[in-house]
Design a protein around this motif. Structure first.
Motif, PDB file in Angstrom:
ATOM      1  N   VAL A 213       0.728  -1.282  -0.010  1.00  0.00           N
ATOM      2  CA  VAL A 213       0.021  -0.026   0.055  1.00  0.00           C
ATOM      3  C   VAL A 213       0.802   1.305   0.024  1.00  0.00           C
ATOM      4  CG1 VAL A 213      -1.543   1.169   1.396  1.00  0.00           C
ATOM      5  CG2 VAL A 213      -1.962  -1.214   1.096  1.00  0.00           C
ATOM      6  N   LYS A 214       1.901   1.354   0.741  1.00  0.00           N
ATOM      7  CA  LYS A 214       2.942   2.180   0.619  1.00  0.00           C
ATOM      8  C   LYS A 214       3.549   2.615  -0.587  1.00  0.00           C
ATOM      9  CE  LYS A 214       7.049   4.166   3.117  1.00  0.00           C
ATOM     10  NZ  LYS A 214       8.030   3.942   4.391  1.00  0.00           N
ATOM     11  N   ILE A 215       3.714   1.638  -1.300  1.00  0.00           N
ATOM     12  CA  ILE A 215       4.572   1.588  -2.642  1.00  0.00           C
ATOM     13  C   ILE A 215       3.272   2.343  -3.568  1.00  0.00           C
ATOM     14  CG2 ILE A 215       5.098   0.323  -4.627  1.00  0.00           C
ATOM     15  CD1 ILE A 215       6.689  -1.619  -2.690  1.00  0.00           C
ATOM     16  N   LEU A 216       2.214   1.879  -3.446  1.00  0.00           N
ATOM     17  CA  LEU A 216       1.170   2.331  -4.191  1.00  0.00           C
ATOM     18  C   LEU A 216       0.856   3.701  -4.224  1.00  0.00           C
ATOM     19  CD1 LEU A 216      -1.258  -0.783  -4.100  1.00  0.00           C
ATOM     20  CD2 LEU A 216      -0.159   0.034  -6.078  1.00  0.00           C
ATOM     21  N   PHE A 217       0.778   4.221  -2.931  1.00  0.00           N
ATOM     22  CA  PHE A 217       0.586   5.754  -2.464  1.00  0.00           C
ATOM     23  C   PHE A 217       1.726   6.705  -2.939  1.00  0.00           C
ATOM     24  CE2 PHE A 217      -2.156   4.756   1.217  1.00  0.00           C
ATOM     25  CZ  PHE A 217      -3.198   5.700   0.823  1.00  0.00           C
ATOM     26  N   GLU A 218       2.908   6.022  -2.741  1.00  0.00           N
ATOM     27  CA  GLU A 218       4.258   6.578  -3.623  1.00  0.00           C
ATOM     28  C   GLU A 218       3.928   6.826  -4.919  1.00  0.00           C
ATOM     29  OE1 GLU A 218       7.300   4.611  -2.296  1.00  0.00           O
ATOM     30  OE2 GLU A 218       7.635   5.221  -0.196  1.00  0.00           O
ATOM     31  N   MET A 219       3.596   5.607  -5.785  1.00  0.00           N
ATOM     32  CA  MET A 219       3.610   5.600  -7.103  1.00  0.00           C
ATOM     33  C   MET A 219       2.317   6.560  -7.553  1.00  0.00           C
ATOM     34  SD  MET A 219       2.119   2.378  -9.501  1.00  0.00           S
ATOM     35  CE  MET A 219       1.863   2.602 -11.245  1.00  0.00           C
ATOM     36  N   ALA A 220       1.328   6.533  -7.002  1.00  0.00           N
ATOM     37  CA  ALA A 220       0.058   7.378  -7.296  1.00  0.00           C
ATOM     38  C   ALA A 220       0.773   8.973  -6.987  1.00  0.00           C
ATOM     39  CB  ALA A 220      -1.089   7.417  -6.588  1.00  0.00           C
ATOM     40  N   ASP A 221       1.442   9.275  -6.040  1.00  0.00           N
ATOM     41  CA  ASP A 221       1.845  10.630  -5.884  1.00  0.00           C
ATOM     42  C   ASP A 221       2.935  11.095  -6.935  1.00  0.00           C
ATOM     43  OD1 ASP A 221       2.062  13.047  -3.991  1.00  0.00           O
ATOM     44  OD2 ASP A 221       4.250  12.386  -3.719  1.00  0.00           O
ATOM     45  N   ILE A 222       4.002  10.161  -7.164  1.00  0.00           N
ATOM     46  CA  ILE A 222       4.872  10.436  -8.073  1.00  0.00           C
ATOM     47  C   ILE A 222       4.457  10.869  -9.540  1.00  0.00           C
ATOM     48  CG2 ILE A 222       6.862   9.740  -9.192  1.00  0.00           C
ATOM     49  CD1 ILE A 222       7.899   8.351  -6.552  1.00  0.00           C
ATOM     50  N   LEU A 223       3.221   9.596 -10.078  1.00  0.00           N
ATOM     51  CA  LEU A 223       2.766   9.963 -11.240  1.00  0.00           C
ATOM     52  C   LEU A 223       2.183  11.329 -11.451  1.00  0.00           C
ATOM     53  CD1 LEU A 223       1.247   6.652 -11.923  1.00  0.00           C
ATOM     54  CD2 LEU A 223       3.062   7.550 -13.016  1.00  0.00           C
ATOM     55  N   GLN A 224       1.638  11.761 -10.620  1.00  0.00           N
ATOM     56  CA  GLN A 224       1.092  13.127 -10.615  1.00  0.00           C
ATOM     57  C   GLN A 224       1.931  14.240 -11.202  1.00  0.00           C
ATOM     58  OE1 GLN A 224      -1.162  14.962  -7.407  1.00  0.00           O
ATOM     59  NE2 GLN A 224      -1.449  12.695  -6.605  1.00  0.00           N
ATOM     60  N   SER A 225       3.435  14.064 -11.048  1.00  0.00           N
ATOM     61  CA  SER A 225       4.445  14.944 -11.277  1.00  0.00           C
ATOM     62  C   SER A 225       4.923  14.347 -12.830  1.00  0.00           C
ATOM     63  CB  SER A 225       5.584  14.973 -10.414  1.00  0.00           C
ATOM     64  OG  SER A 225       5.194  15.468  -9.056  1.00  0.00           O
ATOM     65  N   ALA A 226       4.550  13.191 -13.284  1.00  0.00           N
ATOM     66  CA  ALA A 226       5.097  12.890 -14.566  1.00  0.00           C
ATOM     67  C   ALA A 226       4.634  13.608 -15.777  1.00  0.00           C
ATOM     68  CB  ALA A 226       4.592  11.137 -14.675  1.00  0.00           C
ATOM     69  N   THR A 227       5.489  14.204 -16.493  1.00  0.00           N
ATOM     70  CA  THR A 227       5.319  15.034 -17.638  1.00  0.00           C
ATOM     71  C   THR A 227       5.183  14.490 -19.268  1.00  0.00           C
ATOM     72  OG1 THR A 227       7.725  15.550 -17.864  1.00  0.00           O
ATOM     73  CG2 THR A 227       6.291  16.913 -16.496  1.00  0.00           C
ATOM     74  N   GLY A 228       5.697  13.120 -19.002  1.00  0.00           N
ATOM     75  CA  GLY A 228       5.508  12.677 -20.357  1.00  0.00           C
ATOM     76  C   GLY A 228       5.774  11.095 -20.258  1.00  0.00           C
ATOM     77  N   TYR A 229       5.611  10.136 -21.379  1.00  0.00           N
ATOM     78  CA  TYR A 229       5.656   8.835 -21.353  1.00  0.00           C
ATOM     79  C   TYR A 229       6.910   8.193 -20.517  1.00  0.00           C
ATOM     80  CZ  TYR A 229       1.630   8.703 -24.386  1.00  0.00           C
ATOM     81  OH  TYR A 229       0.294   8.983 -24.989  1.00  0.00           O
ATOM     82  N   GLU A 230       7.986   8.708 -20.589  1.00  0.00           N
ATOM     83  CA  GLU A 230       9.254   8.307 -20.274  1.00  0.00           C
ATOM     84  C   GLU A 230       9.179   8.121 -18.754  1.00  0.00           C
ATOM     85  OE1 GLU A 230      12.702  10.201 -21.613  1.00  0.00           O
ATOM     86  OE2 GLU A 230      12.392   9.580 -23.953  1.00  0.00           O
ATOM     87  N   ASP A 231       8.569   9.484 -18.176  1.00  0.00           N
ATOM     88  CA  ASP A 231       8.604   9.329 -16.711  1.00  0.00           C
ATOM     89  C   ASP A 231       7.565   8.442 -15.984  1.00  0.00           C
ATOM     90  OD1 ASP A 231      10.216  11.788 -16.672  1.00  0.00           O
ATOM     91  OD2 ASP A 231       8.678  13.241 -16.517  1.00  0.00           O
TER      92      ASP A 231
END
Length: 541
Positions: A213-231
């Motif tokens: 669950v912690k990893i999923l929270f981190e993933m959802a949080d970081i994906l909000q900052s993704a600016t493109g497909y590579e990120d």
């Protein structure tokens, strides 16, 4: 006691997953709210730009301000459907025209002001635009937009508070559940070694669930900052490898024409059987639900599936639209991935990536609307001027050449008059497409205005630019047989630093060369003569 321990573990896991789902939904609501706010700000800025452009034009008679006016109009046309509908629904007063009606009235008044100014009736145009009615309409729309944005911001703050509260509650429940688990394991240890072993196993599962669950929270949080497909790919590979180390995975996304899905990334090895998948050949995409490809007799298998590896396929959907496909297969055995044990994690991965891809697509759409010409798909004049400034500055600093080719379709007005504007638009799009296909990835094709196009050729000398222009001329002429009408174009070529060292002079030289090509019979390439001092310098080297 074993039953109580199991019940406690299930309650903790369900609580954690419920907290994650709640927070994810709140985050999705925040993202949608931000997108709506950003779209409303685009409308607000476009309204200000249109008003300023008209006023500047009346003061200076500079046609560049009309270009800015039309650019802002295109932005409003792209945004005024859903955005203004939301603004109208938000309005408190119903005794005044809607925002859409007000913008139409303002647009009509501005256009009338421009026409009056062109007819030499500048004072009349000025009086029209500074009238109380015009000022009141502009201020009313501005006020409604400001009120809407303030309300949206307040709503966003409430959503952020809900997310923070949800995370705090989930963390508190995890701490309490962890304490209760330790207590139960201690009691079980005193009652017997067998029960103690069971408690330790339950605790291990609980800690693993907490870590996931912690990893999923981190993933959802970081994906909000993704600016493109590579990120987004990097975040998915990292998270999926930690969450599902025993599964090989692949991510497929739709290409621009949406006629196939291409392999974008994979993790835990390189064993993808397919580099691309046709949407019609995949049951998961057609049904919109997870699907298992297996070699069992009489099983329903996708047409694209090959080999004897059993694969779980999960469609990725956001806001009712398909964005791609996730596939999972076992690394160690030829068994189907355990959906009971990993189903929640796989579903959460798919949901998080779907939302990320949706946001990336939305940002790319907004960027293209601001930089592209809607008819031809080429870059617009403003983008061309920005890139040409950079190229010329780089050329002056490093000596790297840059070629400029100005293109004008021959007898295009006659084609429109004789065959209609529908064919004229078709021909213009076809010319733009054949020019793009004849260029390098680093070259930039732009619509300069009307039937005039400009091509920027970085790292290209005058001679090479003229050769490329001849190739493009032949490609344009070849369109005549396809469309059944005579299609040709004239080309003017210049280059920095060989012919000019400033942007204005470079465009003027290419335009003069184009003028010469027109008067020499059209359907030809004319290059500007190199400057004498450049020729002497090259000879000296």
């Amino acid at each position: 006691m074993p039953a109580a321990v199991i019940a406690l573990m299930l309650v903790m896991l369900v609580t954690q997953l419920a907290g994650f789902v709640y927070t994810s939904r709140q985050q999705q609501a925040v993202i949608e709210l931000r997108n709506q706010t950003r779209e409303m700000r685009i409308v607000q800025q476009a309204l200000v730009d249109k008003k300023s452009a008209v006023e500047d034009y009346l003061l200076t008679d500079d046609l560049d301000h009309l270009q800015e006016f039309h650019l802002a109009s295109r932005v409003l046309e792209a945004e005024d459907t859903d955005t203004l509908r939301r603004l109208d629904a938000f309005r408190v007063r119903r005794d005044t025209p809607s925002a859409s009606q007000t913008l139409q009235l303002l647009d009509a008044a501005w256009i009338k002001g421009i026409e009056l100014s062109r007819d030499g009736r500048a004072a009349e145009a000025h009086n029209l635009l500074v009238s109380d009615g015009m000022h009141g309409m502009v201020e009313r729309v501005r006020g409604e937009i400001n009120d809407y944005l303030a309300a949206r911001n307040a709503h966003g703050e409430r959503l952020e508070a809900n997310i923070s509260t949800g995370r705090t509650v989930v963390l508190a429940l995890q701490i309490v559940s962890g304490g209760l688990t330790v207590l139960c394991l201690f009691v079980a240890f005193r009652l017997g070694r067998s029960e103690a072993n069971g408690r330790r196993e339950a605790m291990t599962q609980a800690l693993e669930a907490h870590g996931r669950v912690k990893i999923l929270f981190e993933m959802a949080d970081i994906l909000q900052s993704a600016t493109g497909y590579e990120d987004a790919n990097a975040v998915l590979r990292s998270s999926a490898s930690r969450l599902l180390p025993d599964l090989h995975g692949c991510l497929y996304v739709f290409n621009n024409s949406r006629d196939r899905l291409d392999l974008l990334t994979e993790w835990n090895g390189e064993r993808a059987d397919q580099q691309s998948i046709a949407p019609g050949a995949c049951w998961a995409l057609k049904r919109g639900k997870p699907h298992v490809n297996t070699d069992a007799p009489f099983s329903l298998t996708c047409a694209h599936h090959s080999g004897d590896q059993q694969v779980l396929e999960v469609p990725m959907m956001a806001r009712g639209e398909l964005y791609g496909l996730l596939t999972f297969s076992s690394l160690n055995t030829n068994s189907v991935p355990d959906q009971k044990a990993n189903g929640g994690i796989i579903s959460a991965l798919a949901d998080a990536m779907s939302l990320a891809l949706s946001n990336i697509a939305l940002r790319e759409k907004l960027r293209n609307q601001a930089l592209r010409d809607p008819l031809t798909g080429l870059y617009n004049r403003r983008y061309m001027e920005d890139m040409l400034d950079r190229f010329v500055l780089l050329s002056a600093r490093t000596g790297t050449p840059v070629g400029l080719v100005m293109i004008d379709l021959d007898h295009f007005k006659r084609l429109n008059d004789e065959h209609g504007h529908l064919l004229g638009d078709t021909v213009l799009r076809a010319v733009a497409q054949t020019i793009k296909e004849g260029l390098r990835e680093t070259d930039i094709a732009c619509r300069y205005g009307g039937e005039e196009l400009i091509v920027l050729l970085p790292d290209c000398t005058l001679e090479d630019a003229a050769a490329k222009a001849e190739t493009l001329r032949a490609r344009v002429e070849a369109l005549s047989d396809i469309h059944g009408v005579r299609i040709t174009a004239s080309f003017g070529v210049a280059a920095s630093p060989e012919t000019d060292s400033s942007v204005r002079d470079l465009i003027a030289s290419a335009d003069a060369a184009l003028y010469e090509a027109k008067h020499a019979g059209r359907n030809r390439v004319v290059a500007t003569a190199a400057r004498v001092r450049d020729t002497l310098a090259i000879a000296a080297e």
